[in-house]
Write an enzyme that holds these catalytic residues in place. Structure first.
Site, PDB file in Angstrom:
ATOM      1  N   LYS A  34     -16.909  -7.443   6.611  1.00 25.95           N
ATOM      2  CA  LYS A  34     -15.706  -8.089   6.400  1.00 25.95           C
ATOM      3  C   LYS A  34     -14.917  -8.691   7.658  1.00 25.95           C
ATOM      4  O   LYS A  34     -14.053  -9.550   7.200  1.00 25.95           O
ATOM      5  CB  LYS A  34     -14.755  -7.346   5.525  1.00 25.95           C
ATOM      6  CG  LYS A  34     -14.177  -7.726   4.160  1.00 25.95           C
ATOM      7  CD  LYS A  34     -13.407  -6.744   3.324  1.00 25.95           C
ATOM      8  CE  LYS A  34     -12.643  -7.667   2.158  1.00 25.95           C
ATOM      9  NZ  LYS A  34     -11.689  -6.622   1.729  1.00 25.95           N
TER      10      LYS A  34
ATOM     11  N   HIS B  47       0.726  -1.112  -0.105  1.00 25.28           N
ATOM     12  CA  HIS B  47      -0.148  -0.017  -0.119  1.00 25.28           C
ATOM     13  C   HIS B  47       0.894   1.314   0.082  1.00 25.28           C
ATOM     14  O   HIS B  47       0.656   2.211  -0.821  1.00 25.28           O
ATOM     15  CB  HIS B  47      -0.895   0.285   1.286  1.00 25.28           C
ATOM     16  CG  HIS B  47      -1.981  -0.871   1.185  1.00 25.28           C
ATOM     17  ND1 HIS B  47      -2.083  -1.838   2.239  1.00 25.28           N
ATOM     18  CD2 HIS B  47      -2.898  -1.489   0.590  1.00 25.28           C
ATOM     19  CE1 HIS B  47      -2.917  -2.740   2.264  1.00 25.28           C
ATOM     20  NE2 HIS B  47      -3.678  -2.433   1.111  1.00 25.28           N
TER      21      HIS B  47
ATOM     22  N   ARG C 294      -1.939  -6.116  -8.397  1.00 21.18           N
ATOM     23  CA  ARG C 294      -0.990  -7.098  -8.240  1.00 21.18           C
ATOM     24  C   ARG C 294      -0.739  -8.059  -9.414  1.00 21.18           C
ATOM     25  O   ARG C 294      -0.337  -7.686 -10.162  1.00 21.18           O
ATOM     26  CB  ARG C 294      -1.402  -7.532  -6.739  1.00 21.18           C
ATOM     27  CG  ARG C 294      -0.737  -6.799  -5.799  1.00 21.18           C
ATOM     28  CD  ARG C 294      -1.463  -7.296  -4.374  1.00 21.18           C
ATOM     29  NE  ARG C 294      -2.707  -7.218  -4.327  1.00 21.18           N
ATOM     30  CZ  ARG C 294      -3.724  -7.109  -3.403  1.00 21.18           C
ATOM     31  NH1 ARG C 294      -3.138  -7.381  -2.079  1.00 21.18           N
ATOM     32  NH2 ARG C 294      -4.810  -6.873  -3.351  1.00 21.18           N
TER      33      ARG C 294
ATOM     34  N   SER D 263      -2.462  -7.718   2.854  1.00 20.99           N
ATOM     35  CA  SER D 263      -2.982  -7.767   4.102  1.00 20.99           C
ATOM     36  C   SER D 263      -3.397  -9.183   4.597  1.00 20.99           C
ATOM     37  O   SER D 263      -2.837  -9.546   5.540  1.00 20.99           O
ATOM     38  CB  SER D 263      -4.062  -6.914   4.306  1.00 20.99           C
ATOM     39  OG  SER D 263      -3.695  -5.774   3.999  1.00 20.99           O
TER      40      SER D 263
HETATM   41  P1  ADP Z   1      -6.002  -6.160   0.472  1.00 22.02           P
HETATM   42  O1  ADP Z   1      -6.284  -6.452  -0.872  1.00 22.02           O
HETATM   43  O2  ADP Z   1      -4.468  -6.568   0.666  1.00 22.02           O
HETATM   44  O3  ADP Z   1      -6.816  -6.286   1.523  1.00 22.02           O
HETATM   45  P2  ADP Z   1      -6.696  -3.276   0.345  1.00 22.02           P
HETATM   46  O4  ADP Z   1      -8.313  -3.942  -0.078  1.00 22.02           O
HETATM   47  O5  ADP Z   1      -6.643  -2.533   1.430  1.00 22.02           O
HETATM   48  O6  ADP Z   1      -5.966  -4.418   0.324  1.00 22.02           O
HETATM   49  O7  ADP Z   1      -6.345  -2.765  -1.113  1.00 22.02           O
HETATM   50  C1  ADP Z   1      -6.336  -1.326  -1.419  1.00 22.02           C
HETATM   51  C2  ADP Z   1      -5.831  -1.204  -2.880  1.00 22.02           C
HETATM   52  O8  ADP Z   1      -4.307  -1.598  -2.774  1.00 22.02           O
HETATM   53  C3  ADP Z   1      -6.084  -2.139  -3.804  1.00 22.02           C
HETATM   54  O9  ADP Z   1      -6.296  -1.562  -5.144  1.00 22.02           O
HETATM   55  C4  ADP Z   1      -5.288  -3.357  -3.857  1.00 22.02           C
HETATM   56  O10 ADP Z   1      -5.171  -3.680  -5.264  1.00 22.02           O
HETATM   57  C5  ADP Z   1      -3.780  -2.686  -3.663  1.00 22.02           C
HETATM   58  N1  ADP Z   1      -2.822  -3.053  -3.310  1.00 22.02           N
HETATM   59  C6  ADP Z   1      -2.685  -3.842  -1.760  1.00 22.02           C
HETATM   60  N2  ADP Z   1      -1.720  -4.571  -1.910  1.00 22.02           N
HETATM   61  C7  ADP Z   1      -1.006  -4.188  -3.020  1.00 22.02           C
HETATM   62  C8  ADP Z   1       0.379  -4.794  -3.329  1.00 22.02           C
HETATM   63  N3  ADP Z   1       1.224  -5.174  -3.043  1.00 22.02           N
HETATM   64  N4  ADP Z   1       0.989  -3.958  -4.949  1.00 22.02           N
HETATM   65  C9  ADP Z   1      -0.008  -3.138  -5.367  1.00 22.02           C
HETATM   66  N5  ADP Z   1      -1.203  -2.997  -4.941  1.00 22.02           N
HETATM   67  C10 ADP Z   1      -1.755  -3.334  -3.697  1.00 22.02           C
END
Ligand code: ADP
Length: 164
Positions: free
Chosen positions: A41, A17, A95, A133
């Site tokens: 969630k 992030h 990702r 996460s």
């Molecule tokens: P997670 O999917 O890890 O629970 P979130 O829902 O908080 O994370 O994701 C928020 C945004 O950050 C999304 O667009 C997700 O694709 C992106 N994101 C999370 N981890 C990464 C990473 N390692 N590399 C690129 N983007 C990421």
């Protein structure tokens, strides 16, 4: 003034992030981190805990980039949240291929709800790309070392929460 909204659950915020936020700062004048409350969630960290961790990282990133970073919890429709904060772009991290299908649908739907808001995809540095996460919580819960995936402060919070 270009405002970008980077939405997510951030349960907890990871180096993936942070990588995306840093890249996003190069594209906007103000970056709003939209923290989805996501009660259904069942997040490991409650909203206040997630906000505190994000605020601390935002403060450091603001010092590095000079870009104003605002943390904004939201529970409504993403596109309404974007309008509320005056964002003209939504930033998302990509990702693997696995993210693509969901994101593709989201863009398609959001564009029909409001065509003036553009979604921009960013990719993290190779060594940050695999971080999620969900996996960080699983690894830490099983006693693994997650120091390569999160900041020291988040690592401590995870250990305290998961009792190891
Ligand atoms: P997670 O999917 O890890 O629970 P979130 O829902 O908080 O994370 O994701 C928020 C945004 O950050 C999304 O667009 C997700 O694709 C992106 N994101 C999370 N981890 C990464 C990473 N390692 N590399 C690129 N983007 C990421």
């Amino acid at each position: 003034m270009r405002v970008g909204l980077y939405p997510g659950t951030f349960d907890p915020i990871t180096l993936g992030h942070i990588d995306i936020i840093r890249r996003g700062c190069a594209l906007v004048d103000r970056l709003v981190i939209g923290v989805a409350i996501n009660r259904e969630k069942g997040p490991l960290f409650d909203l206040e805990e997630r906000l505190a961790m994000i605020n601390e990282e935002s403060r450091l990133l603001n010092l590095k980039t000079g870009i104003e970073i605002v943390v904004h919890p939201f529970e409504n429709l993403l596109i309404d949240c974007a309008r509320d904060v005056g964002a003209s772009i939504i930033l998302r991290g990509l990702r693997a291929v696995a993210d693509f299908e969901y994101e593709y649908q989201m863009v398609g739907m959001n564009r029909q709800l409001d065509s003036s808001i553009e979604t921009v995809f960013l990719m993290a540095e190779a060594h940050h790309q695999a971080i999620s996460s969900k996996l960080v919580k699983e690894i830490c819960g099983l006693g693994g070392d997650v120091s390569k995936f999160v900041t020291p402060a988040v690592n401590l919070a995870l250990k305290a929460k998961l009792n190891n």
